[in-house]
Design a protein around this motif. Structure first.
Motif, PDB file in Angstrom:
ATOM      1  N   VAL A   1       0.866  -1.174   0.000  1.00  5.81           N
ATOM      2  CA  VAL A   1       0.000   0.000   0.000  1.00  5.81           C
ATOM      3  C   VAL A   1       0.907   1.229   0.000  1.00  5.81           C
ATOM      4  CG1 VAL A   1      -1.758   1.287   1.264  1.00  5.81           C
ATOM      5  CG2 VAL A   1      -1.846  -1.207   1.233  1.00  5.81           C
ATOM      6  N   ASN A   2       0.677   2.130  -0.944  1.00  4.94           N
ATOM      7  CA  ASN A   2       1.486   3.348  -1.077  1.00  4.94           C
ATOM      8  C   ASN A   2       0.596   4.569  -0.931  1.00  4.94           C
ATOM      9  OD1 ASN A   2       4.006   2.030  -1.852  1.00  4.94           O
ATOM     10  ND2 ASN A   2       2.881   1.488  -3.707  1.00  4.94           N
ATOM     11  N   ALA A   3       1.134   5.597  -0.302  1.00  6.65           N
ATOM     12  CA  ALA A   3       0.413   6.862  -0.160  1.00  6.65           C
ATOM     13  C   ALA A   3       1.335   8.000  -0.563  1.00  6.65           C
ATOM     14  CB  ALA A   3      -0.061   7.041   1.271  1.00  6.65           C
ATOM     15  N   ASP A   4       0.840   8.867  -1.449  1.00  7.94           N
ATOM     16  CA  ASP A   4       1.601  10.019  -1.920  1.00  7.94           C
ATOM     17  C   ASP A   4       0.796  11.286  -1.688  1.00  7.94           C
ATOM     18  OD1 ASP A   4       3.836   8.540  -3.104  1.00  7.94           O
ATOM     19  OD2 ASP A   4       2.349   7.855  -4.573  1.00  7.94           O
TER      20      ASP A   4
ATOM     21  N   ALA B   1      -0.586  11.195   9.119  1.00  7.99           N
ATOM     22  CA  ALA B   1      -1.969  10.792   8.843  1.00  7.99           C
ATOM     23  C   ALA B   1      -2.018   9.269   8.795  1.00  7.99           C
ATOM     24  CB  ALA B   1      -2.444  11.370   7.523  1.00  7.99           C
ATOM     25  N   LEU B   2      -3.062   8.693   9.346  1.00  7.32           N
ATOM     26  CA  LEU B   2      -3.240   7.238   9.348  1.00  7.32           C
ATOM     27  C   LEU B   2      -4.360   6.879   8.377  1.00  7.32           C
ATOM     28  CD1 LEU B   2      -2.555   4.443  10.431  1.00  7.32           C
ATOM     29  CD2 LEU B   2      -4.118   4.879  12.339  1.00  7.32           C
ATOM     30  N   LEU B   3      -3.987   6.163   7.314  1.00  2.00           N
ATOM     31  CA  LEU B   3      -4.924   5.740   6.275  1.00  2.00           C
ATOM     32  C   LEU B   3      -5.034   4.222   6.290  1.00  2.00           C
ATOM     33  CD1 LEU B   3      -3.496   7.976   3.422  1.00  2.00           C
ATOM     34  CD2 LEU B   3      -5.279   8.568   5.066  1.00  2.00           C
ATOM     35  N   TYR B   4      -6.104   3.692   5.697  1.00  2.85           N
ATOM     36  CA  TYR B   4      -6.266   2.244   5.631  1.00  2.85           C
ATOM     37  C   TYR B   4      -6.940   1.818   4.337  1.00  2.85           C
ATOM     38  CZ  TYR B   4     -11.130   3.137   6.965  1.00  2.85           C
ATOM     39  OH  TYR B   4     -12.422   3.595   6.996  1.00  2.85           O
ATOM     40  N   VAL B   5      -6.715   0.549   3.998  1.00  2.00           N
ATOM     41  CA  VAL B   5      -7.389  -0.101   2.876  1.00  2.00           C
ATOM     42  C   VAL B   5      -7.890  -1.443   3.389  1.00  2.00           C
ATOM     43  CG1 VAL B   5      -7.168  -1.063   0.549  1.00  2.00           C
ATOM     44  CG2 VAL B   5      -5.851   0.966   1.182  1.00  2.00           C
ATOM     45  N   ILE B   6      -9.165  -1.738   3.163  1.00  2.00           N
ATOM     46  CA  ILE B   6      -9.749  -3.027   3.530  1.00  2.00           C
ATOM     47  C   ILE B   6     -10.279  -3.672   2.251  1.00  2.00           C
ATOM     48  CG2 ILE B   6     -11.465  -4.250   4.916  1.00  2.00           C
ATOM     49  CD1 ILE B   6     -11.519  -1.762   6.757  1.00  2.00           C
ATOM     50  N   ALA B   7      -9.860  -4.906   1.980  1.00  2.17           N
ATOM     51  CA  ALA B   7     -10.307  -5.641   0.791  1.00  2.17           C
ATOM     52  C   ALA B   7     -11.448  -6.584   1.176  1.00  2.17           C
ATOM     53  CB  ALA B   7      -9.146  -6.441   0.208  1.00  2.17           C
TER      54      ALA B   7
ATOM     55  N   ILE C   1     -11.167  -9.740   3.403  1.00  4.69           N
ATOM     56  CA  ILE C   1     -10.087 -10.615   2.952  1.00  4.69           C
ATOM     57  C   ILE C   1      -8.783 -10.195   3.617  1.00  4.69           C
ATOM     58  CG2 ILE C   1      -8.696 -11.319   0.972  1.00  4.69           C
ATOM     59  CD1 ILE C   1     -11.143 -10.611  -0.770  1.00  4.69           C
ATOM     60  N   SER C   2      -8.553  -8.881   3.597  1.00  2.00           N
ATOM     61  CA  SER C   2      -7.275  -8.357   4.062  1.00  2.00           C
ATOM     62  C   SER C   2      -7.452  -6.888   4.424  1.00  2.00           C
ATOM     63  CB  SER C   2      -6.242  -8.512   2.952  1.00  2.00           C
ATOM     64  OG  SER C   2      -4.967  -8.111   3.365  1.00  2.00           O
ATOM     65  N   ALA C   3      -6.600  -6.415   5.312  1.00  2.00           N
ATOM     66  CA  ALA C   3      -6.618  -5.006   5.688  1.00  2.00           C
ATOM     67  C   ALA C   3      -5.186  -4.537   5.915  1.00  2.00           C
ATOM     68  CB  ALA C   3      -7.447  -4.792   6.948  1.00  2.00           C
ATOM     69  N   LYS C   4      -4.951  -3.277   5.588  1.00  2.00           N
ATOM     70  CA  LYS C   4      -3.601  -2.737   5.736  1.00  2.00           C
ATOM     71  C   LYS C   4      -3.724  -1.263   6.112  1.00  2.00           C
ATOM     72  CE  LYS C   4       0.734  -3.885   4.259  1.00  2.00           C
ATOM     73  NZ  LYS C   4       1.425  -5.091   4.288  1.00  2.00           N
ATOM     74  N   GLN C   5      -2.843  -0.822   7.023  1.00  2.00           N
ATOM     75  CA  GLN C   5      -2.772   0.571   7.403  1.00  2.00           C
ATOM     76  C   GLN C   5      -1.481   1.169   6.875  1.00  2.00           C
ATOM     77  OE1 GLN C   5      -2.956   0.396  11.691  1.00  2.00           O
ATOM     78  NE2 GLN C   5      -5.140   0.790  11.675  1.00  2.00           N
ATOM     79  N   VAL C   6      -1.498   2.481   6.648  1.00  2.00           N
ATOM     80  CA  VAL C   6      -0.284   3.165   6.210  1.00  2.00           C
ATOM     81  C   VAL C   6      -0.259   4.552   6.870  1.00  2.00           C
ATOM     82  CG1 VAL C   6      -1.344   4.064   4.090  1.00  2.00           C
ATOM     83  CG2 VAL C   6       1.118   3.823   4.221  1.00  2.00           C
ATOM     84  N   MET C   7       0.921   4.906   7.375  1.00  2.00           N
ATOM     85  CA  MET C   7       1.137   6.232   7.934  1.00  2.00           C
ATOM     86  C   MET C   7       1.832   7.078   6.868  1.00  2.00           C
ATOM     87  SD  MET C   7       0.192   6.423  11.216  1.00  2.00           S
ATOM     88  CE  MET C   7       1.219   7.453  12.209  1.00  2.00           C
ATOM     89  N   VAL C   8       1.368   8.300   6.712  1.00  2.00           N
ATOM     90  CA  VAL C   8       1.990   9.204   5.750  1.00  2.00           C
ATOM     91  C   VAL C   8       2.226  10.548   6.449  1.00  2.00           C
ATOM     92  CG1 VAL C   8      -0.212   9.898   4.729  1.00  2.00           C
ATOM     93  CG2 VAL C   8       1.858  10.170   3.428  1.00  2.00           C
ATOM     94  N   LYS C   9       3.399  11.075   6.297  1.00  2.00           N
ATOM     95  CA  LYS C   9       3.762  12.375   6.861  1.00  2.00           C
ATOM     96  C   LYS C   9       3.223  13.458   5.949  1.00  2.00           C
ATOM     97  CE  LYS C   9       6.285  14.803   9.831  1.00  2.00           C
ATOM     98  NZ  LYS C   9       6.015  14.797  11.240  1.00  2.00           N
ATOM     99  N   LEU C  10       2.363  14.309   6.494  1.00  2.00           N
ATOM    100  CA  LEU C  10       1.829  15.426   5.706  1.00  2.00           C
ATOM    101  C   LEU C  10       2.834  16.564   5.766  1.00  2.00           C
ATOM    102  CD1 LEU C  10      -1.953  15.468   6.651  1.00  2.00           C
ATOM    103  CD2 LEU C  10      -0.790  14.206   4.844  1.00  2.00           C
TER     104      LEU C  10
END
Length: 105
Positions: free
Chosen positions: A22-25, A81-87, A95-104
């Motif tokens: 999981v990528n966050a830009d 910022a704390l973002l997530y994706v749930i499949a 099915i699956s879940a993933k969190q990602v932290m991104v620096k604003l």
């Protein structure tokens, strides 16, 4: 003689895998809110729920694609910022879940 034949069929044509990447830009940041593009590997899910935990109020949306642009993303006090994706599969099961932290910034 009477024979009984039992056939078990599996009609699942999608074998989803866990979210691997999981990528966050950060696309834009005004000092308070950001626009963030979040993307992930296509894992064969029926749809995805994408959201922001650090946002007030929390925000989320669903998509069948493997990317989403989130607007008005806010961070915690530390600037992350704390973002997530749930499949989800066809039966609306996770099915699956993933969190990602991104620096604003």
């Amino acid at each position: 003689m009477l024979f009984t034949l039992v056939v078990i069929l599996n009609f699942d044509d999608v074998h989803a895998q866990p979210l691997q990447e999981v990528n966050a830009d950060v696309i834009e940041f005004d000092g308070t809110f950001a626009t963030v593009k979040i993307s992930w590997n296509d894992n064969g899910a029926s749809y995805y729920k994408v959201g922001c935990v650090s946002c007030m109020p929390n925000l989320s949306d669903t998509t069948t694609e493997n990317l989403m642009v989130l607007a008005n993303v806010a961070s915690f006090a530390d600037g992350n910022a704390l973002l997530y994706v749930i499949a989800y599969d066809d039966a609306d099961e996770i099915i699956s879940a993933k969190q990602v932290m991104v620096k604003l910034k």
